[in-house]
Write an enzyme that holds these catalytic residues in place. Structure first.
Site, PDB file in Angstrom:
ATOM      1  N   SER A  90      -3.063   8.265  -2.479  1.00 16.35           N
ATOM      2  CA  SER A  90      -4.365   8.805  -2.078  1.00 16.35           C
ATOM      3  C   SER A  90      -4.333  10.328  -1.985  1.00 16.35           C
ATOM      4  O   SER A  90      -3.277  10.939  -1.761  1.00 16.35           O
ATOM      5  CB  SER A  90      -4.779   8.221  -0.725  1.00 16.35           C
ATOM      6  OG  SER A  90      -4.828   6.818  -0.798  1.00 16.35           O
TER       7      SER A  90
HETATM    8  N1  SAM Z   1      -1.596   4.636   1.082  1.00 12.68           N
HETATM    9  C1  SAM Z   1      -1.148   4.586  -0.256  1.00 12.68           C
HETATM   10  C2  SAM Z   1      -0.380   5.811  -0.662  1.00 12.68           C
HETATM   11  O1  SAM Z   1      -0.374   6.793   0.088  1.00 12.68           O
HETATM   12  O2  SAM Z   1       0.234   5.784  -1.723  1.00 12.68           O
HETATM   13  C3  SAM Z   1      -2.316   4.382  -1.165  1.00 12.68           C
HETATM   14  C4  SAM Z   1      -2.147   3.161  -1.938  1.00 12.68           C
HETATM   15  S1  SAM Z   1      -3.279   2.699  -3.168  1.00 12.68           S
HETATM   16  C5  SAM Z   1      -4.711   3.657  -2.970  1.00 12.68           C
HETATM   17  C6  SAM Z   1      -3.738   1.088  -2.543  1.00 12.68           C
HETATM   18  C7  SAM Z   1      -2.642   0.048  -2.599  1.00 12.68           C
HETATM   19  O3  SAM Z   1      -3.166  -1.167  -2.065  1.00 12.68           O
HETATM   20  C8  SAM Z   1      -2.141  -0.285  -3.997  1.00 12.68           C
HETATM   21  O4  SAM Z   1      -0.764  -0.065  -4.069  1.00 12.68           O
HETATM   22  C9  SAM Z   1      -2.470  -1.776  -4.163  1.00 12.68           C
HETATM   23  O5  SAM Z   1      -1.523  -2.493  -4.908  1.00 12.68           O
HETATM   24  C10 SAM Z   1      -2.523  -2.232  -2.715  1.00 12.68           C
HETATM   25  N2  SAM Z   1      -3.265  -3.462  -2.467  1.00 12.68           N
HETATM   26  C11 SAM Z   1      -4.433  -3.877  -3.003  1.00 12.68           C
HETATM   27  N3  SAM Z   1      -4.767  -5.085  -2.503  1.00 12.68           N
HETATM   28  C12 SAM Z   1      -3.790  -5.424  -1.616  1.00 12.68           C
HETATM   29  C13 SAM Z   1      -3.563  -6.544  -0.777  1.00 12.68           C
HETATM   30  N4  SAM Z   1      -4.408  -7.593  -0.708  1.00 12.68           N
HETATM   31  N5  SAM Z   1      -2.478  -6.549   0.012  1.00 12.68           N
HETATM   32  C14 SAM Z   1      -1.586  -5.524  -0.023  1.00 12.68           C
HETATM   33  N6  SAM Z   1      -1.740  -4.443  -0.803  1.00 12.68           N
HETATM   34  C15 SAM Z   1      -2.837  -4.386  -1.594  1.00 12.68           C
END
Ligand code: SAM
Length: 217
Positions: free
Chosen positions: A61
Site C-alpha cells: 500500500s
Molecule cells: N498491508 C499490505 C502491505 O503493506 O503490503 C498490503 C497488502 S495488499 C494491498 C492486500 C493483501 O490482501 C494481498 O496480499 C492479498 O493477497 C490479501 N488478501 C486478499 N483477500 C484476503 C483474504 N481473504 N485473507 C487474507 N488475505 C487476503
C-alpha cells in the site's frame, strides 16, 4: 541511494504534510525499511508516494494509506491487533513496533513466505502469521483490540465485528471493486457499533468466503 534520507523525506512530504501527526506512527515509519518489502527492481521507488506491485497481482500500500490506517487505530501500546492481508508485510512491521502482538493473515502462501523472511531479517518476534482466508477473522485469538483490513470487500463480514473487543476499532475498506470507502467501526460498551467514513480509497479485492468470490476485475 540513502534510504534513511528517502524515508525522512517520505514522512515529511507525504505523511506530516497530509496532517498525520501521531508521533508514534511517524516514528514507526522512520524506523521501518520499506525498501526491504519490495523486490530489488522496485527499491529505488520504495519511498515514492504510491502503491507498488509485489507479485501475484497484489500491492504494497501507499505509505500515506499505511500511516492513515495505522493512525485510525488510535494505538496506545500494548494492544493485540488482527491484520487481514499481510501482503508484503510492511503494514505488519509498522504495527509490530507499536503494539504488543500482531496477528496477520495472508491468503497467498508465496507472499506470506516472503513476508516471513523479512520479519525474521528484522527480528520481529511479536508477529503471528498464517496463510488462510482472513474474511472469517482469527477466532482462536479473539477478541482483538483492533482489526485492520488491507483489501477491499463488498461488505463488512460479521466475524470482524464479533471479534472486536469493547471499545476497539475496525479499520476496513468497503465498497465496489474499483472504489471503496475506508470505514472506522467501533464496538461500543452497549454492544452497538459506531461507524465513520474516513476517506475514499482503492484496494485490491478481499477474496474469500465473506468477501469477493474471485479476483476477476
Ligand atoms: N498491508 C499490505 C502491505 O503493506 O503490503 C498490503 C497488502 S495488499 C494491498 C492486500 C493483501 O490482501 C494481498 O496480499 C492479498 O493477497 C490479501 N488478501 C486478499 N483477500 C484476503 C483474504 N481473504 N485473507 C487474507 N488475505 C487476503
Amino acid at each position: 541511494m540513502d534510504y534513511a534520507v528517502a524515508r525522512r523525506r517520505m514522512v515529511e512530504s507525504q505523511i506530516v504534510r497530509r496532517n498525520i501527526t501521531d508521533k508514534a506512527v511517524l516514528d514507526a515509519l522512520l524506523r521501518t525499511p520499506r525498501h526491504l518489502f519490495v523486490d530489488e527492481g522496485f527499491r529505488p521507488h520504495a519511498y515514492s508516494d504510491a502503491s507498488l506491485p509485489i507479485g501475484e497481482k497484489q500491492t504494497i500500500s501507499q505509505p500515506f494509506m499505511v500511516a492513515a490506517m495505522t493512525a485510525a487505530l488510535g494505538l496506545r501500546g500494548g494492544e493485540r491487533i488482527l491484520e487481514i492481508g499481510t501482503g508484503s508485510g510492511y503494514q505488519t512491521a509498522i504495527l509490530s513496533l507499536l503494539v504488543s502482538r500482531v496477528y496477520t493473515i495472508e491468503r497467498i502462501s508465496s507472499l506470506a513466505s516472503r513476508a516471513r523472511r523479512v520479519f525474521d531479517q528484522l527480528r520481529l518476534t511479536n508477529v503471528n502469521l498464517k496463510v488462510g482466508d482472513g474474511t472469517v477473522g482469527w477466532k482462536d485469538h479473539a477478541p482483538f483490540d483492533g482489526i485492520i483490513v488491507t483489501a477491499g470487500g463488498p461488505d463488512v463480514p460479521t466475524e470482524f465485528l464479533d471479534q472486536l473487543a469493547v471499545g476497539a476499532p475496525l479499520v476496513v475498506p468497503v465498497g465496489p471493486r474499483d472504489q471503496q470507502k475506508l470505514l472506522r467501526i467501533v464496538r461500543t460498551e452497549d454492544g452497538t457499533f459506531s461507524r465513520e467514513e474516513l476517506m475514499d480509497c482503492r484496494f485490491v479485492p478481499l477474496i474469500g468466503e465473506k468477501g469477493w468470490l474471485n479476483d476477476n476485475a
